[in-house]
Design a protein around this motif. Structure first.
Motif: not given
Length: 327
Positions: A255-262
């Motif tokens: 996903i290459l860190e493409d996400f909302d952390i919360n």
């Protein structure tokens, strides 16, 4: 509901030309009814699941309807030839989609939507059916996806609470422990033998769903194999990663860190709550649905996307109530 002859099923499947998958019940074939694609699941002659289970599934599927459960088209019951015909799911099962390196990577929003869809299907079985139905074999291969990546639970028909059908048919089904290694609740395995007089309950399903949710988050299998061929359970693998405090080490790196952390932290917390060793501490599916909906809303707010499918934003418990004993 339509009943088909064996010769009609042969025609529908082009003489069983294309195999979609195989399982304990038998083999699933691709078919066409007119211009509509279908999946035809034929009972294996050597299967341990026999006519009683087949009859129970057909009866159940006639009465249970939800947009996150695979739809029942018809059946064949002709001497030794028995089969169930379902809607065709163009994108196959979730496990294949998560692990197939040749397919496009599911982004975080799609993963959350799939998790919400599957949670809604299970919530309906637990809380929208009267009496409740326990799936007993929740796993990523039993979550199917249509052409729009809408997720639907499959193979729920054979696996129900004994009180759903208070007959020898139901007793025969519910006393044999169902499930798949890696997804089975260890508390249930520890308390009861493989053949048990204790039926599964909703907390066993919730454990299995937690394992699936961890697969969705991490992109890993339920049992993770290392180079030395030793395996560890996905929940243990995540637990070992948590002290590092870096969620990027847990979420699927593709996903290459493409996400909302919360939203990712909350999804992880929901999954780990589902797989906790103490069944009484696991959330209900109502709670799981609400938490995953929040995750999806948060991710969509980050991306500025409008929900294309509002599955999960409103509970659908009243859709298609199943009651085998109407009054």
């Amino acid at each position: 509901m339509l009943q088909y002859t064996y010769s009609e099923v042969q025609s529908i499947t082009n003489n069983f030309n294309v195999v979609l998958g195989k399982g304990g019940f038998g083999t699933v074939y691709h078919g066409r009814i007119g211009d509509t694609q279908a999946a035809v699941k034929m009972l294996s002659e050597t299967s341990s699941q026999g006519e009683k289970e087949f009859q129970a599934e057909a009866i159940l599927l006639m009465s249970v309807h939800h947009k996150n459960l695979t739809s029942f088209v018809g059946y064949c019951n002709e001497e030794k030839h028995k089969g169930i015909i379902y809607e065709y799911m163009a994108n196959g099962n979730l496990e294949k989609l998560l692990l197939d390196t040749n397919s496009s990577i599911l982004d975080w929003e799609k993963r959350l939507q799939i998790a919400c869809d599957a949670a809604h299907g299970l919530e309906y079985l637990h809380h929208g059916c009267k009496p409740p139905i326990i799936h007993r074999d929740i796993k990523s291969t039993n979550i199917l996806l249509n052409e729009r990546y809408q997720a639907k639970l499959a193979d729920f028909g054979l696996l129900l609470l004994s009180r759903a059908f208070p007959t020898e048919v139901a007793t025969h089904i519910s006393t044999a422990m169902a499930g798949t290694p890696g997804y089975l609740d260890p508390d249930f395995i520890g308390r009861y033998n493989i053949i048990s007089d204790k039926p599964s309950n909703e907390k066993n399903d919730i454990y299995s769903f937690g394992v699936v949710l961890l697969e969705i988050i991490t992109g890993q299998r339920a049992a993770i194999k290392y180079d030395n061929d030793e395996c560890t359970h996905i929940s243990e693998w995540v637990s070992l990663k948590l002290p590092e405090g870096n969620l990027a080490n847990i979420v699927d790196p593709r996903i290459l860190e493409d996400f909302d952390i919360n939203s990712a932290w909350k999804a992880k917390e929901v999954a780990m709550a589902c797989v906790t060793d103490t069944p009484s501490r696991r959330p209900t599916m109502n709670k799981v649905v609400m938490e995953l909906n929040d995750c999806l809303v948060t991710e969509r707010a980050r991306k500025g996307t409008e929900p294309s499918n509002l599955t999960g934003l409103v509970s659908l418990n009243l859709e298609g109530v199943y009651d085998p004993n109407p009054r």
